[in-house]
Write an enzyme that holds these catalytic residues in place. Structure first.
Site, PDB file in Angstrom:
ATOM      1  CB  SER A   1     108.781  54.317 -14.036  1.00  0.00           C
ATOM      2  OG  SER A   1     109.754  54.793 -14.925  1.00  0.00           O
TER       3      SER A   1
ATOM      4  CG  HIS B   1     106.842  55.333 -19.197  1.00  0.00           C
ATOM      5  ND1 HIS B   1     107.560  54.163 -19.088  1.00  0.00           N
ATOM      6  CD2 HIS B   1     107.153  56.072 -18.091  1.00  0.00           C
ATOM      7  CE1 HIS B   1     108.279  54.191 -17.980  1.00  0.00           C
ATOM      8  NE2 HIS B   1     108.040  55.332 -17.358  1.00  0.00           N
TER       9      HIS B   1
END
Length: 261
Positions: free
Chosen positions: A95, A229
């Site tokens: 991320s 994610h």
């Protein structure tokens, strides 16, 4: 071997390989800390020396202010990696950590050492993709609700107001750094990039993810994992196996098939 070693505040090392092993440097997600990679470090401990960057403003660095400039984060990490500057490092970032790792790679390539062996980027679009969603401007309640939806924050944390008071400043600082970041036009790195992504990650559009290919003059490869994610937390062993394969490939520069080709 398991232990914990801190180097100058920035570097954590939880496990130690037997004998010589390639060095992997891990960069956490926004609001994340070094301990987020403890399980991955354990899974890699037989085949890699795993160093984990601890950003200011969290855990044992809670008395420091979170940095609100991504370039300053990269500069701090590069300075802390000085003891390993004589070897080719592989960088892994998830991320926000992928962009920090990319900026560290750019700096290492300009430095006196051998430069990075490779970069593994996970769960994020390429640095040149605009990413200002105004998350840094949310109030505390909105910010934590957003993180809860992202499935990166345990419910127990969200219910603990005292703990939230320690988490939110770092999280807001990280998003200020990320959303204020602007990729230097035309820049790229010379080492290969391997991109990891969850097949159900709504925050990483395919087109934006594939633009990582524009940021290396070497090979760009892709590996898709099952999950959202934070797929890394559920796919630790699979991710570790992929990292070890990439570490080997970066050394030999073997071509890897692109699954979207």
């Amino acid at each position: 071997m398991t232990s914990t070693r801190s180097r100058g505040g920035w570097i954590r090392q939880y496990h130690f390989p037997r004998g010589d092993a390639p060095t992997l440097v891990c960069f956490p997600h926004a609001g994340g800390s070094a301990s987020a990679y403890f399980a991955l470090s354990a899974a890699l401990s037989e085949g890699a020396e795993v160093l984990i960057v601890q950003y200011p403003g969290r855990q044992d660095r809670l008395d420091e202010s979170a940095l609100k400039d991504l370039g300053e984060l990269a500069d701090g990490a590069v300075a802390a990696l000085g003891p390993w500057s004589d070897r080719p490092l592989t960088l892994f970032g998830h991320s926000m950590g992928s962009v920090v790792a990319y900026e560290v790679a750019r700096r290492l390539e300009r430095g006196p050492g051998p430069g990075p062996a490779g970069l593994i980027v996970s769960g994020n679009m390429a640095p040149s993709v605009e990413r200002d969603q105004g998350i840094r401007l949310m109030d505390d309640e909105q910010l934590m609700a957003w993180m809860s939806e992202l499935a990166g924050t345990p419910p127990a944390v969200l219910a603990d107001k005292e703990l939230l008071a320690t988490v939110v400043p770092a999280l807001r600082g990280d998003f200020t750094a990320l959303e204020g970041y602007r990729h230097p036009e035309g820049s790229s790195i010379a080492c290969p990039i391997s991109g990891y992504v969850g097949d159900r990650d709504p925050h990483v559009p395919r087109d934006g993810f594939l633009r990582w290919a524009e940021h290396t003059t070497a090979e760009f490869t892709v590996q898709v994992f099952e999950g959202g994610h934070f797929y890394v937390e559920d796919q630790v062993r699979n991710v570790a196996r992929s990292i070890l394969r990439d570490l080997s490939a970066f050394v030999s520069r073997r071509p890897v098939r692109h699954p979207f080709a």
